[in-house]
Design an enzyme around this catalytic site. Structure first.
Site, PDB file in Angstrom:
ATOM      1  N   GLU A 140      12.857  -9.626   1.018  1.00 15.11           N
ATOM      2  CA  GLU A 140      12.112  -8.443   1.473  1.00 15.11           C
ATOM      3  C   GLU A 140      12.904  -7.183   1.118  1.00 15.11           C
ATOM      4  O   GLU A 140      14.121  -7.148   1.324  1.00 15.11           O
ATOM      5  CB  GLU A 140      11.942  -8.543   2.995  1.00 15.11           C
ATOM      6  CG  GLU A 140      11.279  -7.365   3.660  1.00 15.11           C
ATOM      7  CD  GLU A 140      11.278  -7.482   5.193  1.00 15.11           C
ATOM      8  OE1 GLU A 140      12.157  -8.180   5.757  1.00 15.11           O
ATOM      9  OE2 GLU A 140      10.410  -6.859   5.815  1.00 15.11           O
ATOM     10  N   ARG A 175      13.757   4.049  11.834  1.00 13.70           N
ATOM     11  CA  ARG A 175      12.498   4.796  11.916  1.00 13.70           C
ATOM     12  C   ARG A 175      11.713   4.443  13.198  1.00 13.70           C
ATOM     13  O   ARG A 175      12.302   3.973  14.162  1.00 13.70           O
ATOM     14  CB  ARG A 175      11.695   4.564  10.627  1.00 13.70           C
ATOM     15  CG  ARG A 175      12.451   5.110   9.393  1.00 13.70           C
ATOM     16  CD  ARG A 175      11.664   4.921   8.108  1.00 13.70           C
ATOM     17  NE  ARG A 175      10.432   5.696   8.132  1.00 13.70           N
ATOM     18  CZ  ARG A 175       9.467   5.571   7.205  1.00 13.70           C
ATOM     19  NH1 ARG A 175       9.609   4.710   6.202  1.00 13.70           N
ATOM     20  NH2 ARG A 175       8.378   6.316   7.278  1.00 13.70           N
ATOM     21  N   SER A 192      13.177   2.738   2.338  1.00 13.85           N
ATOM     22  CA  SER A 192      13.765   3.523   3.428  1.00 13.85           C
ATOM     23  C   SER A 192      14.479   2.597   4.412  1.00 13.85           C
ATOM     24  O   SER A 192      14.293   1.379   4.385  1.00 13.85           O
ATOM     25  CB  SER A 192      12.658   4.307   4.151  1.00 13.85           C
ATOM     26  OG  SER A 192      11.783   3.407   4.824  1.00 13.85           O
ATOM     27  N   TYR A 244      11.062   9.133   0.878  1.00 13.51           N
ATOM     28  CA  TYR A 244      11.052   8.193  -0.252  1.00 13.51           C
ATOM     29  C   TYR A 244      11.602   8.784  -1.555  1.00 13.51           C
ATOM     30  O   TYR A 244      11.700   8.066  -2.553  1.00 13.51           O
ATOM     31  CB  TYR A 244       9.621   7.677  -0.474  1.00 13.51           C
ATOM     32  CG  TYR A 244       9.090   6.927   0.723  1.00 13.51           C
ATOM     33  CD1 TYR A 244       9.632   5.696   1.097  1.00 13.51           C
ATOM     34  CD2 TYR A 244       8.067   7.462   1.515  1.00 13.51           C
ATOM     35  CE1 TYR A 244       9.168   5.009   2.213  1.00 13.51           C
ATOM     36  CE2 TYR A 244       7.591   6.778   2.634  1.00 13.51           C
ATOM     37  CZ  TYR A 244       8.142   5.560   2.971  1.00 13.51           C
ATOM     38  OH  TYR A 244       7.691   4.876   4.076  1.00 13.51           O
ATOM     39  N   ALA A 290       3.341  -0.889   4.584  1.00 11.25           N
ATOM     40  CA  ALA A 290       2.843  -0.880   5.976  1.00 11.25           C
ATOM     41  C   ALA A 290       2.421  -2.265   6.451  1.00 11.25           C
ATOM     42  O   ALA A 290       2.485  -2.559   7.657  1.00 11.25           O
ATOM     43  CB  ALA A 290       1.684   0.098   6.097  1.00 11.25           C
ATOM     44  N   PRO A 304       0.789  -1.230   0.000  1.00 12.52           N
ATOM     45  CA  PRO A 304       0.000   0.000   0.000  1.00 12.52           C
ATOM     46  C   PRO A 304       0.823   1.282   0.000  1.00 12.52           C
ATOM     47  O   PRO A 304       1.872   1.359   0.643  1.00 12.52           O
ATOM     48  CB  PRO A 304      -0.825  -0.104   1.285  1.00 12.52           C
ATOM     49  CG  PRO A 304      -0.137  -1.106   2.121  1.00 12.52           C
ATOM     50  CD  PRO A 304       0.513  -2.071   1.178  1.00 12.52           C
ATOM     51  N   ASN A 305       0.312   2.244  -0.725  1.00 12.92           N
ATOM     52  CA  ASN A 305       0.852   3.613  -0.811  1.00 12.92           C
ATOM     53  C   ASN A 305       2.130   3.728  -1.627  1.00 12.92           C
ATOM     54  O   ASN A 305       2.617   4.842  -1.862  1.00 12.92           O
ATOM     55  CB  ASN A 305       1.053   4.225   0.589  1.00 12.92           C
ATOM     56  CG  ASN A 305      -0.241   4.274   1.374  1.00 12.92           C
ATOM     57  OD1 ASN A 305      -1.219   4.845   0.887  1.00 12.92           O
ATOM     58  ND2 ASN A 305      -0.278   3.664   2.534  1.00 12.92           N
ATOM     59  N   ARG A 313       4.366  11.085  -2.229  1.00 12.57           N
ATOM     60  CA  ARG A 313       4.359  10.675  -0.833  1.00 12.57           C
ATOM     61  C   ARG A 313       5.684  10.992  -0.115  1.00 12.57           C
ATOM     62  O   ARG A 313       6.743  10.529  -0.541  1.00 12.57           O
ATOM     63  CB  ARG A 313       4.137   9.164  -0.849  1.00 12.57           C
ATOM     64  CG  ARG A 313       4.306   8.490   0.434  1.00 12.57           C
ATOM     65  CD  ARG A 313       4.310   6.988   0.268  1.00 12.57           C
ATOM     66  NE  ARG A 313       4.189   6.419   1.568  1.00 12.57           N
ATOM     67  CZ  ARG A 313       4.451   5.165   1.875  1.00 12.57           C
ATOM     68  NH1 ARG A 313       4.836   4.328   0.945  1.00 12.57           N
ATOM     69  NH2 ARG A 313       4.332   4.743   3.104  1.00 12.57           N
ATOM     70  N   HIS A 357      12.828  -2.782   1.380  1.00 11.14           N
ATOM     71  CA  HIS A 357      12.233  -1.507   1.803  1.00 11.14           C
ATOM     72  C   HIS A 357      13.074  -0.382   1.231  1.00 11.14           C
ATOM     73  O   HIS A 357      14.314  -0.439   1.310  1.00 11.14           O
ATOM     74  CB  HIS A 357      12.192  -1.389   3.329  1.00 11.14           C
ATOM     75  CG  HIS A 357      11.344  -2.435   3.958  1.00 11.14           C
ATOM     76  ND1 HIS A 357       9.974  -2.387   3.919  1.00 11.14           N
ATOM     77  CD2 HIS A 357      11.672  -3.600   4.565  1.00 11.14           C
ATOM     78  CE1 HIS A 357       9.492  -3.469   4.500  1.00 11.14           C
ATOM     79  NE2 HIS A 357      10.491  -4.226   4.900  1.00 11.14           N
ATOM     80  N   ASP A 393       1.928 -15.801   6.356  1.00  8.94           N
ATOM     81  CA  ASP A 393       1.438 -17.171   6.180  1.00  8.94           C
ATOM     82  C   ASP A 393       1.369 -17.555   4.698  1.00  8.94           C
ATOM     83  O   ASP A 393       1.650 -18.709   4.342  1.00  8.94           O
ATOM     84  CB  ASP A 393       0.054 -17.341   6.822  1.00  8.94           C
ATOM     85  CG  ASP A 393       0.124 -17.419   8.342  1.00  8.94           C
ATOM     86  OD1 ASP A 393       1.234 -17.561   8.880  1.00  8.94           O
ATOM     87  OD2 ASP A 393      -0.940 -17.338   8.985  1.00  8.94           O
ATOM     88  N   HIS A 422       4.486  -4.599   8.887  1.00  8.83           N
ATOM     89  CA  HIS A 422       4.487  -4.497  10.351  1.00  8.83           C
ATOM     90  C   HIS A 422       3.198  -5.010  10.995  1.00  8.83           C
ATOM     91  O   HIS A 422       3.063  -4.939  12.214  1.00  8.83           O
ATOM     92  CB  HIS A 422       4.728  -3.033  10.748  1.00  8.83           C
ATOM     93  CG  HIS A 422       5.758  -2.343   9.903  1.00  8.83           C
ATOM     94  ND1 HIS A 422       7.061  -2.786   9.831  1.00  8.83           N
ATOM     95  CD2 HIS A 422       5.677  -1.293   9.027  1.00  8.83           C
ATOM     96  CE1 HIS A 422       7.736  -2.010   8.980  1.00  8.83           C
ATOM     97  NE2 HIS A 422       6.916  -1.106   8.482  1.00  8.83           N
ATOM     98  N   ASN A 447       7.942  -5.891  -1.159  1.00  7.56           N
ATOM     99  CA  ASN A 447       7.938  -4.746  -0.256  1.00  7.56           C
ATOM    100  C   ASN A 447       6.491  -4.614   0.220  1.00  7.56           C
ATOM    101  O   ASN A 447       5.669  -4.001  -0.454  1.00  7.56           O
ATOM    102  CB  ASN A 447       8.393  -3.472  -0.973  1.00  7.56           C
ATOM    103  CG  ASN A 447       8.412  -2.271  -0.031  1.00  7.56           C
ATOM    104  OD1 ASN A 447       7.901  -2.351   1.099  1.00  7.56           O
ATOM    105  ND2 ASN A 447       8.978  -1.164  -0.484  1.00  7.56           N
TER     106      ASN A 447
HETATM  107  C1  DQA Z   1       8.387   0.919   3.364  1.00  2.00           C
HETATM  108  C2  DQA Z   1       8.585   1.107   4.867  1.00  2.00           C
HETATM  109  C3  DQA Z   1       7.274   0.865   5.607  1.00  2.00           C
HETATM  110  O1  DQA Z   1       7.462   1.034   7.010  1.00  2.00           O
HETATM  111  C4  DQA Z   1       6.235   1.855   5.149  1.00  2.00           C
HETATM  112  O2  DQA Z   1       4.997   1.598   5.778  1.00  2.00           O
HETATM  113  C5  DQA Z   1       6.086   1.890   3.671  1.00  2.00           C
HETATM  114  C6  DQA Z   1       7.268   1.786   2.830  1.00  2.00           C
HETATM  115  C7  DQA Z   1       9.667   1.246   2.565  1.00  2.00           C
HETATM  116  O3  DQA Z   1       9.742   0.844   1.407  1.00  2.00           O
HETATM  117  O4  DQA Z   1      10.560   1.915   3.086  1.00  2.00           O
HETATM  118  O5  DQA Z   1       4.991   2.103   3.159  1.00  2.00           O
HETATM  119  O6  DQA Z   1       8.081  -0.452   3.125  1.00  2.00           O
END
Ligand code: DQA
Length: 148
Positions: free
Chosen positions: A97, A106, A101, A22, A76, A9-10, A17, A99, A86, A79, A73
């Site tokens: 995985e 953080r 950032s 980012y 959110a 998401p996002n 954003r 990310h 699963d 977490h 990735n």
């Molecule tokens: C993220 C880090 C996550 O904590 C955050 O909720 C994101 C982006 C990253 O790519 O740094 O949406 O996954």
């Protein structure tokens, strides 16, 4: 070799954003970069993005028997989502995985990763390059496992 890249998401809001975290790269630019790096690595790639946890679970399940590796990735959902953890465990496809950032520097609520517990490696704080490194690492790992 076929790799599925999943963005949560996002991430479709990249470029708009929180640019201080980012950067200014748009989501389309990120996808173009991933496709280019996959081509250079000589693997086929599908890049999927969803803001919906269930859609991500469905996508992981559908990858069974189709994808050789997953780059994820979960944004959110990293977490919060036991369901994504699963699903990754259920299909048992090698996963990395990523990310953008540096999550570890953080907020406290970002310090747990559920999905990461089903991944054999995590890359964070390297921006888009994290995806390229994840693809290379997956390729190497899958090839090594095939030789065993
Ligand atoms: C993220 C880090 C996550 O904590 C955050 O909720 C994101 C982006 C990253 O790519 O740094 O949406 O996954």
């Amino acid at each position: 070799m076929h790799i599925l890249v999943i963005n949560g998401p996002n991430l479709n809001m990249l470029g708009i954003r929180e640019p201080e975290i980012y950067g200014r790269m748009t989501y389309d630019e990120l996808v173009d970069y991933i496709v280019q790096k996959a081509e250079e690595a000589n693997v086929t790639v599908e890049v999927f993005q969803s803001n919906h946890e269930g859609a991500i679970v469905d996508k992981i399940q559908q990858a069974y028997g189709h994808a050789d590796g997953i780059v994820i990735n979960p944004a959110a959902y990293t977490h919060t989502s036991v369901a994504i953890l699963d699903a990754l465990k259920a299909v048992a496809i090698p996963a990395v995985e990523v990310h953008l950032s540096d999550v570890k520097s953080r907020e406290a609520f970002r310090q747990i990763s559920y999905a990461g517990q089903a991944c054999f490696h995590t890359l964070m704080g390297e921006g888009k390059e994290g995806y390229a490194k994840a693809i290379s690492l997956l390729k190497l790992t899958i090839e090594e496992r095939e030789q065993q």
